[in-house]
Design a protein around this motif. Structure first.
Motif, short mmCIF file in Angstrom:
data_model
loop_
_atom_site.label_atom_id
_atom_site.label_comp_id
_atom_site.label_asym_id
_atom_site.label_seq_id
_atom_site.Cartn_x
_atom_site.Cartn_y
_atom_site.Cartn_z
N VAL A 1 0.85 -1.19 0.00
CA VAL A 1 0.00 0.00 0.00
C VAL A 1 0.88 1.24 0.00
O VAL A 1 2.04 1.19 0.40
N ASN A 2 0.32 2.34 -0.44
CA ASN A 2 1.02 3.62 -0.49
C ASN A 2 0.37 4.57 0.51
O ASN A 2 -0.79 4.94 0.33
N VAL A 3 1.10 4.95 1.54
CA VAL A 3 0.62 5.95 2.49
C VAL A 3 0.81 7.31 1.82
O VAL A 3 1.93 7.69 1.48
N ILE A 4 -0.30 8.02 1.59
CA ILE A 4 -0.24 9.25 0.80
C ILE A 4 -0.22 10.52 1.66
O ILE A 4 0.16 11.58 1.16
N GLU A 5 -0.65 10.44 2.92
CA GLU A 5 -0.62 11.58 3.83
C GLU A 5 -0.43 11.07 5.24
O GLU A 5 -0.87 9.96 5.56
N THR A 6 0.20 11.88 6.08
CA THR A 6 0.32 11.53 7.50
C THR A 6 0.00 12.76 8.33
O THR A 6 0.09 13.90 7.86
N GLU A 7 -0.39 12.50 9.57
CA GLU A 7 -0.64 13.57 10.53
C GLU A 7 -0.28 13.03 11.90
O GLU A 7 -0.54 11.87 12.20
N TYR A 8 0.32 13.87 12.72
CA TYR A 8 0.73 13.46 14.05
C TYR A 8 -0.18 14.15 15.06
O TYR A 8 -0.27 15.37 15.07
N THR A 9 -0.88 13.37 15.88
CA THR A 9 -1.82 13.91 16.84
C THR A 9 -1.48 13.39 18.24
O THR A 9 -0.75 12.40 18.37
N PRO A 10 -2.02 14.00 19.28
CA PRO A 10 -1.76 13.51 20.64
C PRO A 10 -2.24 12.08 20.88
O PRO A 10 -1.71 11.38 21.72
N VAL A 11 -3.24 11.62 20.12
CA VAL A 11 -3.76 10.27 20.32
C VAL A 11 -3.06 9.24 19.44
O VAL A 11 -3.34 8.06 19.52
N GLY A 12 -2.14 9.68 18.59
CA GLY A 12 -1.40 8.75 17.74
C GLY A 12 -1.20 9.29 16.35
O GLY A 12 -1.78 10.30 15.97
N ASP A 13 -0.37 8.60 15.60
CA ASP A 13 -0.12 8.97 14.21
C ASP A 13 -1.31 8.56 13.34
O ASP A 13 -1.91 7.52 13.57
N ALA B 1 -2.46 7.85 9.30
CA ALA B 1 -1.94 7.56 7.97
C ALA B 1 -3.11 7.44 7.00
O ALA B 1 -4.06 6.71 7.26
N GLU B 2 -3.04 8.20 5.91
CA GLU B 2 -4.07 8.14 4.86
C GLU B 2 -3.57 7.24 3.74
O GLU B 2 -2.43 7.39 3.29
N LEU B 3 -4.41 6.31 3.29
CA LEU B 3 -4.01 5.44 2.20
C LEU B 3 -5.21 4.98 1.42
O LEU B 3 -6.35 5.11 1.86
N LEU B 4 -4.94 4.48 0.22
CA LEU B 4 -5.98 3.94 -0.64
C LEU B 4 -5.87 2.42 -0.62
O LEU B 4 -4.78 1.87 -0.74
N LEU B 5 -7.01 1.76 -0.46
CA LEU B 5 -7.06 0.30 -0.47
C LEU B 5 -8.06 -0.17 -1.51
O LEU B 5 -9.08 0.49 -1.74
N ASP B 6 -7.78 -1.31 -2.09
CA ASP B 6 -8.75 -1.96 -2.96
C ASP B 6 -10.06 -2.09 -2.19
O ASP B 6 -10.07 -2.41 -1.00
N ARG B 7 -11.16 -1.84 -2.86
CA ARG B 7 -12.47 -1.86 -2.22
C ARG B 7 -12.78 -3.20 -1.55
O ARG B 7 -13.56 -3.28 -0.61
N HIS B 8 -12.16 -4.27 -2.01
CA HIS B 8 -12.43 -5.60 -1.46
C HIS B 8 -11.61 -5.92 -0.21
O HIS B 8 -11.86 -6.92 0.44
N VAL B 9 -10.65 -5.07 0.13
CA VAL B 9 -9.83 -5.27 1.33
C VAL B 9 -10.53 -4.59 2.49
O VAL B 9 -10.81 -3.40 2.44
N GLU B 10 -10.82 -5.34 3.53
CA GLU B 10 -11.47 -4.79 4.72
C GLU B 10 -10.44 -4.72 5.84
O GLU B 10 -10.02 -5.75 6.38
N PRO B 11 -9.99 -3.53 6.22
CA PRO B 11 -8.96 -3.42 7.25
C PRO B 11 -9.50 -3.84 8.62
O PRO B 11 -10.70 -3.81 8.86
N ALA B 12 -8.58 -4.21 9.49
CA ALA B 12 -8.94 -4.63 10.83
C ALA B 12 -7.91 -4.11 11.83
O ALA B 12 -6.76 -3.87 11.48
N LEU B 13 -8.34 -3.96 13.06
CA LEU B 13 -7.42 -3.56 14.12
C LEU B 13 -6.38 -4.65 14.29
O LEU B 13 -6.68 -5.84 14.14
#
Length: 85
Positions: free
Chosen positions: A4-16, A18-30
């Motif tokens: 995958v290609n991480v296209i944007e990042t942001e650093y916040t007090p609750v954690g980093d 990461a913005e990315l694009l995924l194939d619509r059929h991939v369902e991310p999980a914790l």
């Protein structure tokens, strides 16, 4: 594992974030891992898909991942990563 290609990042007090694009059929999980070319690893601790920000490519979906470092002190960065379930 998929690449995958991480296209944007942001650093916040609750954690980093990461913005990315995924194939619509991939369902991310914790607990998934993002691994960069050096082997640095970040664990996915939260996921969010915003349909308002999706791309015009209907096969892809834009996601925001909240991540925490596993074996590095560095923040998440843009670039190519392996995504491991």
């Amino acid at each position: 594992m998929i690449t995958v290609n991480v296209i944007e990042t942001e650093y916040t007090p609750v954690g980093d974030m990461a913005e990315l694009l995924l194939d619509r059929h991939v369902e991310p999980a914790l607990g998934m891992m993002l691994i960069d070319e050096k082997g640095d690893t970040w664990e996915v601790t939260g996921t969010l898909s915003d349909s308002q920000r999706n791309t015009t490519d209907s096969s892809m979906r834009r996601w925001t991942f909240q991540v925490k470092p596993v074996n590095t002190d560095d923040n998440i960065h843009t670039g190519l990563f392996k995504l491991m379930h």
